[in-house]
Design a protein around this motif. Structure first.
Motif, mmCIF file in Angstrom:
data_model
loop_
_atom_site.group_PDB
_atom_site.id
_atom_site.type_symbol
_atom_site.label_atom_id
_atom_site.label_comp_id
_atom_site.label_asym_id
_atom_site.label_seq_id
_atom_site.Cartn_x
_atom_site.Cartn_y
_atom_site.Cartn_z
ATOM 1 N N ARG A 132 41.823 43.627 24.760
ATOM 2 C CA ARG A 132 41.107 43.823 26.015
ATOM 3 C C ARG A 132 42.037 44.508 27.007
ATOM 4 N N ILE A 133 41.641 45.709 27.460
ATOM 5 C CA ILE A 133 42.426 46.458 28.439
ATOM 6 C C ILE A 133 41.880 46.146 29.825
ATOM 7 N N ILE A 134 42.758 45.731 30.723
ATOM 8 C CA ILE A 134 42.348 45.318 32.059
ATOM 9 C C ILE A 134 43.005 46.187 33.124
ATOM 10 N N ASP A 135 42.188 46.736 33.989
ATOM 11 C CA ASP A 135 42.649 47.519 35.132
ATOM 12 C C ASP A 135 42.699 46.581 36.331
ATOM 13 N N ALA A 136 43.893 46.330 36.857
ATOM 14 C CA ALA A 136 44.069 45.360 37.940
ATOM 15 C C ALA A 136 43.962 45.978 39.327
ATOM 16 N N ARG A 137 43.628 47.252 39.412
ATOM 17 C CA ARG A 137 43.567 47.938 40.694
ATOM 18 C C ARG A 137 42.262 47.635 41.429
ATOM 19 N N PRO A 138 42.197 47.982 42.697
ATOM 20 C CA PRO A 138 40.948 47.801 43.448
ATOM 21 C C PRO A 138 39.797 48.578 42.803
ATOM 22 N N ALA A 139 38.568 48.120 43.034
ATOM 23 C CA ALA A 139 37.392 48.742 42.435
ATOM 24 C C ALA A 139 37.262 50.215 42.796
ATOM 25 N N ALA A 140 37.593 50.571 44.034
ATOM 26 C CA ALA A 140 37.471 51.970 44.445
ATOM 27 C C ALA A 140 38.389 52.877 43.644
ATOM 28 N N ASP A 141 39.586 52.413 43.328
ATOM 29 C CA ASP A 141 40.510 53.204 42.507
ATOM 30 C C ASP A 141 40.004 53.306 41.074
ATOM 31 N N TYR A 142 39.489 52.203 40.555
ATOM 32 C CA TYR A 142 38.941 52.179 39.199
ATOM 33 C C TYR A 142 37.816 53.193 39.047
ATOM 34 N N VAL A 193 32.920 49.843 32.709
ATOM 35 C CA VAL A 193 32.916 49.094 31.452
ATOM 36 C C VAL A 193 32.597 47.630 31.716
ATOM 37 N N SER A 194 31.603 47.134 31.000
ATOM 38 C CA SER A 194 31.225 45.722 31.098
ATOM 39 C C SER A 194 31.499 45.057 29.754
ATOM 40 N N ALA A 195 32.488 44.170 29.710
ATOM 41 C CA ALA A 195 32.855 43.517 28.460
ATOM 42 C C ALA A 195 31.907 42.361 28.141
ATOM 43 N N PRO A 196 31.679 42.095 26.861
ATOM 44 C CA PRO A 196 30.873 40.927 26.501
ATOM 45 C C PRO A 196 31.540 39.667 27.035
ATOM 46 N N ALA A 197 30.761 38.755 27.554
ATOM 47 C CA ALA A 197 31.314 37.517 28.100
ATOM 48 C C ALA A 197 32.071 36.758 27.022
ATOM 49 N N ALA A 198 33.129 36.098 27.440
ATOM 50 C CA ALA A 198 33.962 35.335 26.508
ATOM 51 C C ALA A 198 34.197 33.940 27.090
ATOM 52 N N THR A 199 34.796 33.088 26.303
ATOM 53 C CA THR A 199 35.136 31.743 26.769
ATOM 54 C C THR A 199 36.633 31.628 26.899
ATOM 55 N N PHE A 200 37.084 31.299 28.082
ATOM 56 C CA PHE A 200 38.509 31.087 28.317
ATOM 57 C C PHE A 200 38.712 29.671 28.835
ATOM 58 N N VAL A 211 38.366 47.366 31.511
ATOM 59 C CA VAL A 211 37.525 46.543 32.373
ATOM 60 C C VAL A 211 38.264 46.345 33.693
ATOM 61 N N ASN A 212 37.544 46.458 34.785
ATOM 62 C CA ASN A 212 38.172 46.293 36.094
ATOM 63 C C ASN A 212 38.206 44.828 36.521
ATOM 64 N N LEU A 213 39.397 44.350 36.825
ATOM 65 C CA LEU A 213 39.575 43.003 37.376
ATOM 66 C C LEU A 213 40.583 43.125 38.513
ATOM 67 N N LEU A 220 36.100 33.548 35.882
ATOM 68 C CA LEU A 220 36.432 34.951 36.139
ATOM 69 C C LEU A 220 36.919 35.653 34.892
ATOM 70 N N PHE A 221 37.886 35.060 34.206
ATOM 71 C CA PHE A 221 38.431 35.687 33.002
ATOM 72 C C PHE A 221 37.376 35.798 31.906
ATOM 73 N N GLY A 222 36.541 34.774 31.771
ATOM 74 C CA GLY A 222 35.472 34.825 30.774
ATOM 75 C C GLY A 222 34.492 35.943 31.061
ATOM 76 N N GLN A 223 34.152 36.133 32.353
ATOM 77 C CA GLN A 223 33.240 37.210 32.739
ATOM 78 C C GLN A 223 33.812 38.582 32.416
ATOM 79 N N LYS A 224 35.118 38.707 32.417
ATOM 80 C CA LYS A 224 35.772 39.985 32.137
ATOM 81 C C LYS A 224 36.075 40.169 30.655
ATOM 82 N N GLY A 225 35.570 39.263 29.804
ATOM 83 C CA GLY A 225 35.748 39.396 28.359
ATOM 84 C C GLY A 225 37.084 38.930 27.843
ATOM 85 N N ILE A 226 37.786 38.133 28.636
ATOM 86 C CA ILE A 226 39.094 37.617 28.221
ATOM 87 C C ILE A 226 38.932 36.230 27.608
#
Length: 354
Positions: free
Chosen positions: A111-121, A213-220, A130-132, A156-162
């Motif tokens: 899972r590749i995560i972009d930690a920048r603000p949404a506007a930059d993403y 990018v919307s990742a499938p929900a996961a369980t963390f 995935v933007n987080l 939060l992490f589960g929603q981002k597919g982590i």
């Protein structure tokens, strides 16, 4: 050497959506005693902003993007450590090179995560990322950029597919704090397979995407590690303790008390100042491990000590935390309360000067 004065006061393929041209432009325009205490917070740090209001969920694409290659077997820590690290760090699994990521971006379980603000993403990001925004991990009830509650981080992490088993690679623009801060937060939450992209987006040199990018929900399931989050009380007890080191990642001017951003300026008595930017070379990649080891050991930040990292708000110090973890320091924590908490407390001891 100036005289010091001590003052004591009273994360299966992600689905994608392509931003419309007008939408993308509109959004873009709007918008570390023996412990080492690392001082944190970028020079432009501010108190944690309120979390942004929820936006319309991305529309799932009706057709999946063409695969560039068949998915490889899910990466393991051993294979990642052997092939991903751009440098000879003690813990090579905590960092990946651009070349490695380009070869493994489609690996199952990655899972590749972009930690920048949404506007930059939205202006452009790594394909499949995935933007987080790291600010989403802050506790809105706190004024010190502390991490959110266990339950909210899990959601939060589960929603981002982590998931707990995911191999997570985080990036920002490079020579910034968001990726390192999110790396620290995931380790604090108990994730054991997280890495940062060395050099960030500026080192990528490849194509980018404006697809959301919307990742499938996961369980963390989180298992918070309090050793990663030292408190003000622990930092106070570290003063004069030869087994611990307080590492301040702020600028020298902040450390000396000349650049004051709280009620009181200065630093924690006995703290060692290594500004967070010293961890980088002339570009956006980290310096070689030999140079980083020499930098810290020369200042007295050694592996036999417990490390507490701090800065202004626990963000710049997260870079120090990451580097010390890479170098194999066994006991490192990031004091997220940092100087914004310490420097506003009349009862905490403070020292000015070098």
């Amino acid at each position: 050497m100036r005289e010091e004065r001590v003052m004591v006061t009273g994360d299966a393929m992600p689905s994608v959506r392509r931003f419309g041209r007008r939408q993308a432009i509109g959004v873009g325009a709007g918008g570390a005693f023996a412990a080492i205490l690392v001082a944190c917070g970028a020079s432009s740090e501010t108190a944690a902003p309120a979390k942004p209001a929820a936006t319309t969920a991305p529309v799932t694409a009706t057709t999946a993007p063409a695969a560039t290659k068949a998915p490889a077997a899910e990466p393991t820590k051993a294979t990642v450590a052997a092939a991903s690290a751009p440098k000879g760090f003690a813990n090579p699994n905590l960092i990946v090179s651009v070349d490695w990521l380009k070869q493994h971006a489609s690996d199952a379980g990655l899972r590749i995560i972009d930690a920048r603000p949404a506007a930059d993403y939205e202006k452009g990001h790594l394909p499949g990322a995935v933007n987080l925004p790291v600010v989403e991990t802050f506790d809105p009830a706190q004024a010190k950029n502390l991490p959110d509650t266990k339950e909210k981080l899990e959601a939060l992490f589960g929603q981002k597919g982590i998931a707990n088993a995911s191999r997570v690679v985080i990036y920002d623009n490079g020579k910034e704090t968001p990726a390192a801060r999110l790396f620290w937060t995931l380790e604090y939450a108990g994730h054991t397979n997280v890495a940062v992209l060395d050099g960030g987006l500026k080192a990528w040199g490849g194509s980018t995407s404006t697809d959301a990018v919307s990742a499938p929900a996961a369980t963390f399931v989180s298992k918070l590690d309090p050793s990663k989050l030292p408190t003000k009380g622990q930092c106070a007890l570290a003063i004069g303790d030869p087994t611990k080191v307080v590492l301040d990642a702020r600028s020298p001017a902040e450390f000396r008390g000349e650049d004051v951003r709280t009620k009181f300026g200065g630093h924690i008595p006995g703290a060692i100042n290594i500004e967070w930017t010293e961890n980088f070379g002339s570009a956006t990649q980290l310096r070689e491990p030999e140079a980083l080891t020499a930098l810290y050991e020369a200042k007295g930040v050694k592996k036999d000590k417990e490390v507490y990292a701090l800065c202004q708000t626990g963000q710049r110090s997260s870079v120090s935390y990451l580097v010390l973890r890479l170098l194999g320091y066994p006991k490192v924590g990031n004091y997220a309360g940092s100087w914004v908490e310490w420097g506003n407390d009349e009862a905490t001891p403070k020292t000015q000067g070098s």
